[in-house]
Design a protein around this motif. Structure first.
Motif, short mmCIF file in Angstrom:
data_model
loop_
_atom_site.label_atom_id
_atom_site.label_comp_id
_atom_site.label_asym_id
_atom_site.label_seq_id
_atom_site.Cartn_x
_atom_site.Cartn_y
_atom_site.Cartn_z
N SER A 9 0.82 -1.21 0.00
CA SER A 9 0.00 0.00 0.00
C SER A 9 0.86 1.27 0.00
O SER A 9 0.43 2.29 -0.49
CB SER A 9 -0.99 0.05 1.18
N ALA A 35 -0.45 15.52 0.88
CA ALA A 35 -0.32 14.07 1.02
C ALA A 35 -1.64 13.43 0.61
O ALA A 35 -2.61 14.15 0.33
CB ALA A 35 0.01 13.70 2.47
N GLY A 36 -1.67 12.11 0.61
CA GLY A 36 -2.90 11.41 0.25
C GLY A 36 -4.06 11.76 1.16
O GLY A 36 -5.16 12.08 0.70
N ALA A 37 -3.81 11.69 2.46
CA ALA A 37 -4.89 11.95 3.41
C ALA A 37 -5.41 13.39 3.27
O ALA A 37 -6.61 13.64 3.36
CB ALA A 37 -4.40 11.70 4.83
N GLU A 79 -7.66 13.40 0.40
CA GLU A 79 -8.98 12.87 0.74
C GLU A 79 -9.84 13.97 1.35
O GLU A 79 -11.02 14.13 1.00
CB GLU A 79 -8.86 11.73 1.76
N HIS A 85 -8.26 1.99 4.02
CA HIS A 85 -7.18 2.61 4.78
C HIS A 85 -7.81 3.49 5.86
O HIS A 85 -8.84 4.13 5.60
CB HIS A 85 -6.37 3.47 3.80
N THR A 115 -7.22 6.30 6.91
CA THR A 115 -7.38 7.73 6.62
C THR A 115 -8.75 8.01 6.00
O THR A 115 -9.25 9.13 6.13
CB THR A 115 -6.29 8.22 5.64
N THR A 156 -11.43 2.25 -2.55
CA THR A 156 -10.03 2.14 -2.97
C THR A 156 -9.98 1.17 -4.15
O THR A 156 -10.49 0.06 -4.05
CB THR A 156 -9.17 1.62 -1.80
N THR A 180 -7.39 -2.57 -0.94
CA THR A 180 -6.18 -2.79 -0.15
C THR A 180 -5.78 -4.26 -0.08
O THR A 180 -4.79 -4.60 0.56
CB THR A 180 -6.35 -2.23 1.27
N ASP A 218 -10.15 6.30 -3.77
CA ASP A 218 -8.82 6.38 -3.17
C ASP A 218 -7.85 5.81 -4.20
O ASP A 218 -7.88 4.61 -4.49
CB ASP A 218 -8.80 5.57 -1.86
N ALA A 248 -4.56 5.64 -4.11
CA ALA A 248 -3.21 5.34 -3.62
C ALA A 248 -2.59 4.16 -4.37
O ALA A 248 -1.38 4.03 -4.41
CB ALA A 248 -3.25 5.05 -2.13
N HIS A 264 -7.72 10.86 -5.27
CA HIS A 264 -6.40 11.41 -4.92
C HIS A 264 -5.30 10.50 -5.44
O HIS A 264 -5.48 9.29 -5.55
CB HIS A 264 -6.25 11.67 -3.41
N ASN A 288 -1.30 9.67 -4.82
CA ASN A 288 -0.14 9.92 -3.96
C ASN A 288 1.09 9.99 -4.86
O ASN A 288 1.58 8.97 -5.33
CB ASN A 288 0.02 8.78 -2.96
N HIS A 331 3.98 10.48 -4.08
CA HIS A 331 5.10 9.77 -3.45
C HIS A 331 4.95 8.26 -3.56
O HIS A 331 5.85 7.53 -3.18
CB HIS A 331 5.26 10.19 -1.98
N LYS A 332 3.84 7.79 -4.02
CA LYS A 332 3.71 6.35 -4.26
C LYS A 332 3.88 6.11 -5.75
O LYS A 332 4.92 5.72 -6.22
CB LYS A 332 2.36 5.85 -3.74
C1 LIG Z 1 -1.02 5.68 1.64
C2 LIG Z 1 -2.49 5.56 1.56
C3 LIG Z 1 -3.33 6.62 1.94
C4 LIG Z 1 -2.84 7.87 2.62
O1 LIG Z 1 -1.89 8.58 1.90
P1 LIG Z 1 -0.77 9.48 2.64
O2 LIG Z 1 -0.05 10.13 1.52
O3 LIG Z 1 0.07 8.53 3.43
O4 LIG Z 1 -1.51 10.45 3.51
C5 LIG Z 1 -4.68 6.44 1.76
N1 LIG Z 1 -5.19 5.31 1.24
C6 LIG Z 1 -4.41 4.26 0.89
C7 LIG Z 1 -5.02 3.02 0.31
C8 LIG Z 1 -3.02 4.35 1.04
O5 LIG Z 1 -2.24 3.32 0.70
#
Ligand SMILES: *Cc1c(COP(=O)(O)O)cnc(C)c1O
Length: 493
Positions: free
Chosen positions: A84, A144-146, A149, A177, A179, A221, A225, A250, A252, A272, A274, A276-277
């Motif tokens: 994740s 960030a991801g959260a 959101e 997740h 968040t 998501t 997940t 989501d 991510a 959203h 991420n 960074h992912k």
């Molecule tokens: C990482 C993640 C988030 C939150 O993202 P952040 O950038 O860590 O705030 C939300 N949902 C899922 C499924 C994630 O893997």
């Protein structure tokens, strides 16, 4: 097994022999007149003499911090299969781009005419991400991801308000997740859990029952997940839309179908990403990240300001818009992260991005194939970019997912994500990403198989693991409940 320093590094305050004067820089004598601080400053602002500070030579300090840096596991060190989180390699060329002087020495208050290049970069990234997701609009503001959101949920709230509707609930699957419910709640909604079907995907009957006129949105998501694609996503989105709700996706896990499928075509209203992912910018530890949010036509009017728009071939900043939810972050957010993301996207190109997703999925399935049978797979729907095992086969030997993960450190690998998603008890969530070589993925599998053998033959080896790291098994409950984050003078250690 990789080299690790064998001794534990003391705090810098605790280094031996640091209580005598090592000599320091010779500064010229003070040439301002003596000021009586007591006369000009309140007492509580006057610093008392500092006691017990370490007195170390320059090299001692350099060595201390270098040794500390070696005690950390890093994405540049080996497989980091934290499911994740998508801990992929950050190409160095992105770093070089982000360090260009034209990007590092500008200021957000500079006139638009002087920063056309930077504004264009923001615009280009926004356009690229719109193409990648098939969505109508985007904001690059969230950190960030959260945070993304929250931004998405605030836009959904505003859209409903404009329609004169006051829907209170947000449906969130039990595999989500943490968040997701946090962001929905923060945006003023009530998070309502929706159970997963036996295969880990959304239970359509439950959705049909729960999707009432009080539901503002569903937060889904995709892939979920468990690394499982939601096969009925179009049907789900249609049902939610038909009953007046919106679809928050989501994203991510976008890396699972990057360049392959469009969330816009699946029916998402907000998504959203991420950076960074999926787009390999550094993970910020909650810090300077970026979580862009792409939206459907329905939410475009509510996107945060400022927005960079193109007018007659020039790039201008729109600071205000009465329909916007307003700013979510100062100025243009974390600009240098955006530079890295665009460098990554342009570096790969459309084919490269699709290949990224293919390789990530291939590796996850390689791991799945090698480890199935040795580790238990609770949900066996086809895996995309990650695979979630659990520790139930190892329970017979008194071995848990914690023991397995700790032992993995001795083999030189970062552990997978643990005990998440919550619907899999004792979860080991493995995401190799596309970065490593096939040989590295194979060695990781060998390590996992070898650990399963140890679990059966010598479980105590796992209970005490790790053995090869400078710090052994720590008391995690104590560390979480009573963290000691500060050194205090004279404290026993
Ligand atoms: C990482 C993640 C988030 C939150 O993202 P952040 O950038 O860590 O705030 C939300 N949902 C899922 C499924 C994630 O893997």
């Amino acid at each position: 097994m990789k080299h690790r320093p064998l001794r534990e590094e003391p705090l810098i305050f605790e280094h031996n022999g640091n209580r005598y004067n090592r000599g320091r820089f010779a500064l010229p004598p003070l040439d301002v007149h003596n000021v009586d601080l007591n006369a000009v400053l309140p007492e509580n602002q006057i610093r008392q003499p500092l006691r017990d500070l370490p007195d170390l030579g320059e090299l001692d300090v350099v060595e201390h911090f270098h040794r500390l840096s070696q005690m950390n596991f890093a994405v540049d060190e080996g497989l980091y299969p934290l499911g994740s989180c998508t801990m992929k390699y950050n190409p160095r060329v992105n770093e070089a781009a982000a360090r260009l002087k034209g990007f590092t020495s500008i200021h957000p208050l500079q006139p638009e005419s002087q920063v056309q290049g930077a504004l264009r970069l923001i615009w280009e990234l926004a356009e690229a991400l719109k193409t990648i997701t098939g969505m109508a609009g985007i904001t690059l503001q969230p950190a960030a991801g959260a945070h993304g959101e929250l931004t998405g949920m605030l836009m959904i709230r505003k859209a409903l308000e404009m329609r004169g509707e006051h829907r209170r609930q947000v449906l969130i699957p039990d595999s989500a997740h943490g968040t997701n419910p946090a962001s929905a709640t923060f945006a003023g909604f009530e998070a309502v859990e929706i159970a997963s079907a036996a295969d880990g995907t959304v239970d359509m009957d439950a959705l049909d029952r729960m999707m009432t006129a009080d539901v503002a949105a569903i937060m889904l998501t995709v892939p979920n997940t468990l690394g499982v694609f939601e096969p009925r996503i179009v049907e789900i989105a249609k049902l939610v839309h038909d009953r007046g709700g919106l679809v928050y996706m989501d994203g991510a896990n976008l890396n699972a179908f990057l360049g392959k499928a469009l969330p816009g075509a699946m029916g998402a209203d907000a998504l959203h990403i991420n950076l960074h992912k999926t787009f390999s910018t550094p993970h910020g530890g909650g810090g300077p990240g970026a979580g862009a949010v792409a939206v459907s036509e329905a939410l475009v009017p509510y996107l945060p300001v400022p927005r960079v728009v193109r007018r007659d071939g020039r790039f201008v900043v729109q600071w205000d818009d009465p329909s916007s939810i307003g700013p979510m972050r100062g100025f243009y957010a974390n600009f240098l992260i955006l530079v890295r993301a665009l460098a990554y996207i342009w570096g790969l190109g459309p084919e490269g991005m699709a290949e990224t997703a293919e390789t990530a999925v291939l590796y996850a399935n390689l791991v799945r194939h090698r480890l199935s049978g040795t580790y238990h797979l609770k949900y066996d729907a086809p895996s995309l970019h990650e695979v979630v095992f659990d520790d139930s086969y190892q329970h017979a030997h008194g071995v848990t997912n914690v023991d397995i993960s700790k032992r993995l450190l001795d083999y030189g690998f970062h552990p997978p994500t643990m005990s998440f998603p919550l619907i899999v008890h004792g979860a080991l969530m493995i995401e190799p990403t596309e970065s490593p070589s096939p040989e590295e993925v194979a060695s990781f599998c060998e390590a996992m198989l070898s650990i399963a053998k140890e679990a059966a033959e010598a479980p105590e080896l796992l209970h005490d693991a790790p053995h090869e790291t400078p710090v052994g098994r720590v008391d995690e409950v104590e560390a979480a409940r009573h963290p000691r984050l500060r050194w205090e003078a004279g404290e026993a250690t």
